[in-house]
Design a protein around this motif. Structure first.
Motif, PDB file in Angstrom:
ATOM      1  N   GLN A 179     -22.836 -51.898   1.308  1.00 27.05           N
ATOM      2  CA  GLN A 179     -22.849 -51.096  -0.172  1.00 27.05           C
ATOM      3  C   GLN A 179     -24.629 -51.168  -0.416  1.00 27.05           C
ATOM      4  OE1 GLN A 179     -20.079 -52.607  -2.404  1.00 27.05           O
ATOM      5  NE2 GLN A 179     -19.268 -50.823  -2.622  1.00 27.05           N
TER       6      GLN A 179
ATOM      7  N   THR B 183     -27.648 -45.146  -0.438  1.00 24.02           N
ATOM      8  CA  THR B 183     -28.645 -44.234  -0.789  1.00 24.02           C
ATOM      9  C   THR B 183     -27.848 -42.788  -1.391  1.00 24.02           C
ATOM     10  OG1 THR B 183     -30.006 -44.076   0.645  1.00 24.02           O
ATOM     11  CG2 THR B 183     -30.180 -46.151  -0.856  1.00 24.02           C
ATOM     12  N   ARG B 184     -26.878 -42.523   0.252  1.00 24.71           N
ATOM     13  CA  ARG B 184     -26.594 -41.320   0.010  1.00 24.71           C
ATOM     14  C   ARG B 184     -25.282 -41.179   0.248  1.00 24.71           C
ATOM     15  NH1 ARG B 184     -30.651 -37.239   3.219  1.00 24.71           N
ATOM     16  NH2 ARG B 184     -30.243 -39.006   5.300  1.00 24.71           N
ATOM     17  N   PRO B 185     -24.219 -41.503  -0.493  1.00 26.87           N
ATOM     18  CA  PRO B 185     -22.979 -41.341   0.253  1.00 26.87           C
ATOM     19  C   PRO B 185     -22.740 -39.907   1.005  1.00 26.87           C
ATOM     20  CG  PRO B 185     -22.763 -42.672  -2.012  1.00 26.87           C
ATOM     21  CD  PRO B 185     -24.541 -41.781  -1.960  1.00 26.87           C
TER      22      PRO B 185
ATOM     23  N   ARG C   1     -13.463 -52.843  -1.865  1.00 25.41           N
ATOM     24  CA  ARG C   1     -14.866 -52.358  -1.559  1.00 25.41           C
ATOM     25  C   ARG C   1     -15.036 -50.954  -0.477  1.00 25.41           C
ATOM     26  NH1 ARG C   1     -18.926 -55.056  -3.402  1.00 25.41           N
ATOM     27  NH2 ARG C   1     -17.387 -57.088  -3.464  1.00 25.41           N
TER      28      ARG C   1
ATOM     29  N   ALA D 253     -13.513 -48.289  -2.495  1.00 24.08           N
ATOM     30  CA  ALA D 253     -14.127 -47.954  -3.223  1.00 24.08           C
ATOM     31  C   ALA D 253     -15.945 -46.958  -2.305  1.00 24.08           C
ATOM     32  CB  ALA D 253     -15.430 -48.968  -3.971  1.00 24.08           C
ATOM     33  N   MET D 254     -16.142 -47.307  -1.610  1.00 22.83           N
ATOM     34  CA  MET D 254     -16.686 -47.366  -0.194  1.00 22.83           C
ATOM     35  C   MET D 254     -16.338 -45.677  -0.129  1.00 22.83           C
ATOM     36  SD  MET D 254     -18.617 -50.058   2.072  1.00 22.83           S
ATOM     37  CE  MET D 254     -19.410 -48.953   3.216  1.00 22.83           C
ATOM     38  N   LYS D 255     -15.456 -44.979   0.572  1.00 19.31           N
ATOM     39  CA  LYS D 255     -14.872 -44.049   0.923  1.00 19.31           C
ATOM     40  C   LYS D 255     -14.826 -42.852  -0.443  1.00 19.31           C
ATOM     41  CE  LYS D 255     -10.376 -42.508   3.050  1.00 19.31           C
ATOM     42  NZ  LYS D 255      -9.813 -41.830   0.680  1.00 19.31           N
ATOM     43  N   GLU D 256     -14.615 -43.201  -1.507  1.00 22.55           N
ATOM     44  CA  GLU D 256     -14.256 -42.592  -2.447  1.00 22.55           C
ATOM     45  C   GLU D 256     -15.481 -41.787  -2.914  1.00 22.55           C
ATOM     46  OE1 GLU D 256     -11.044 -41.154  -3.845  1.00 22.55           O
ATOM     47  OE2 GLU D 256     -10.676 -42.121  -2.521  1.00 22.55           O
ATOM     48  N   SER D 257     -17.171 -42.992  -2.700  1.00 19.42           N
ATOM     49  CA  SER D 257     -17.585 -42.029  -3.061  1.00 19.42           C
ATOM     50  C   SER D 257     -18.353 -41.261  -2.329  1.00 19.42           C
ATOM     51  CB  SER D 257     -18.864 -43.328  -2.691  1.00 19.42           C
ATOM     52  OG  SER D 257     -18.955 -43.852  -1.603  1.00 19.42           O
ATOM     53  N   GLY D 258     -18.174 -41.364  -0.972  1.00 21.77           N
ATOM     54  CA  GLY D 258     -18.280 -40.104  -0.109  1.00 21.77           C
ATOM     55  C   GLY D 258     -19.137 -40.794   1.348  1.00 21.77           C
ATOM     56  N   VAL D 259     -18.956 -42.425   1.764  1.00 22.73           N
ATOM     57  CA  VAL D 259     -19.024 -42.671   2.810  1.00 22.73           C
ATOM     58  C   VAL D 259     -18.271 -42.169   3.979  1.00 22.73           C
ATOM     59  CG1 VAL D 259     -19.573 -44.454   3.867  1.00 22.73           C
ATOM     60  CG2 VAL D 259     -20.320 -44.036   1.456  1.00 22.73           C
TER      61      VAL D 259
END
Length: 386
Positions: free
Chosen positions: A285, A289-291, A314, A317-323
């Motif tokens: 995570q 820097t650019r999800p 976790r 959260a990564m998925k929801e941030s756009g990753v």
């Protein structure tokens, strides 16, 4: 030799001396030598029954080296690789792999590389040079197999992601241009008048996407570590990608600075030990820097030794941030792996499918992921899982 004779010969070689009374003896010196090679591996003291002779390689490196030379002369390469793996497992030859003489005689393959990497910490200096040559040979063969396909697939996906509406002639995407302009089709001329052109962008020097590879280096993931390291090196060679590679068990090692040489990456791993996926996710995570422009690939059998609920929170959260997230249970040719079904199901409930993928299909999967395509649909028809 008749078909019946050929079949009897094959069964005699498979079943060993115990079948000689019913099937007859072996007619040639070569068949007898093949039988001795098979017997040394499969008719061991731990596998005795009445009528079977015992074999074994008796823990001697020169004897094992001769045996390896014999089987390479009698059997095709794919069979040799299977027999080598069986010898390591059945006859406890792991320590003998630390002998340079044995390594020089062995047929290198990805499973042998995994075994050597697991011995890296105890390998004497006299063996390391030979071991590195074995690893390098396999790595270069894998690179030759997958590099061009990977670069082509990923470059195509990145170019499609950079479409422009005023392309140069050589950059026009004719298929999409025609479909975009079907409303202007002229039946009398049987042609489309394109009011809008669709093309590929060509900003080859710009970093368009970030790729983070996180590889579980527990002992069961050995072949996946080998393939993933080579793929990581190939991706790192592409200027349009910023590639990071992290290996983990209960500790985390960032090997991004070694990606110019996958052999160095592999010798930077330490196969074996426990698994803390949550801790690895936390580190990865920090690399994002650019999800919206990041593809995260987790390669793990999902047997979590850390805090499971934190791991799931976790990754969500990564998925929801756009990753964009891809979870591979294995990256190998070995078929469906053993994995934690509960954790795989929990990820699926988060709309993150977990599946195994062969190295030959991984470039296509990478391209689809970078194109933000339907990973679930692809996995249902292409992956070895569940």
């Amino acid at each position: 030799m008749t078909a019946d004779d050929t079949q009897a010969r094959r069964w005699r070689l498979v079943l060993g001396a115990a079948a000689e009374e019913g099937l007859g003896g072996l007619g040639s010196a070569e068949d007898a030598a093949m039988d001795r090679a098979l017997s040394a591996l499969y008719n061991t003291d731990d596998d005795q029954s009445p009528g079977k002779r015992t074999g074994g390689l008796q823990g001697s490196a020169p004897r094992v080296a001769r045996w390896l030379g014999d089987i390479r002369g009698y059997f095709p390469g794919a069979v040799v690789e299977v027999m080598q793996r069986d010898a390591v497992q059945r006859l406890n030859l792991t320590q003998l792999l630390l002998e340079p003489e044995l390594l020089e005689a062995v047929e290198p393959d990805v499973h042998l590389v995994g075994t050597l990497l697991s011995l890296n910490g105890v390998m004497p200096e006299t063996t390391k040079v030979t071991a590195r040559m074995v690893v390098e040979k396999v790595v270069r063969e894998i690179e030759q197999r997958i590099a061009a396909q990977t670069v082509a697939a990923v470059s195509g996906a990145l170019n499609r992601a950079a479409r422009v509406t005023r392309p140069r002639l050589r950059d026009i995407d004719w298929d999409r241009t025609i479909r975009k302009n079907l409303a202007t089709y002229l039946p009398e001329h049987r042609t489309v008048v394109p009011e809008r052109l669709v093309g590929y962008g060509r900003k080859a020097q710009a970093v368009r996407r970030d790729v983070v590879l996180a590889i579980d280096q527990s002992g069961s993931m050995a072949t996946s570590v080998v393939y993933a390291s080579v793929f990581g090196a190939v991706l790192a060679s592409m200027r349009s990608l910023r590639t990071s590679l992290v290996v983990f068990d209960t500790e985390i090692v960032d090997l991004t600075d070694k990606l110019d040489d996958p052999v160095e990456v592999l010798f930077g791993t330490q196969l074996g030990g426990g698994t803390d996926i949550n801790r690895a996710l936390a580190y990865c995570q920090s690399l994002v820097t650019r999800p919206a422009d990041t593809l995260f690939v987790l390669i793990s059998d999902l047997y979590e030794g850390g805090i499971r609920d934190d791991m799931l929170r976790r990754v969500n959260a990564m998925k929801e941030s756009g990753v964009q997230i891809v979870v591979l249970l294995a990256l190998s040719d070995d078929g469906a792996p053993a994995f934690d079904h509960d954790n795989a199901a929990a990820l699926a409930a988060l709309d993150i499918p977990a599946f195994a993928c062969s190295p030959d299909k991984f470039p296509t999967l990478l391209a689809l992921a970078l194109d933000r395509g339907d990973i679930q649909a692809w996995a249902s028809t292409n992956a070895a899982h569940r």
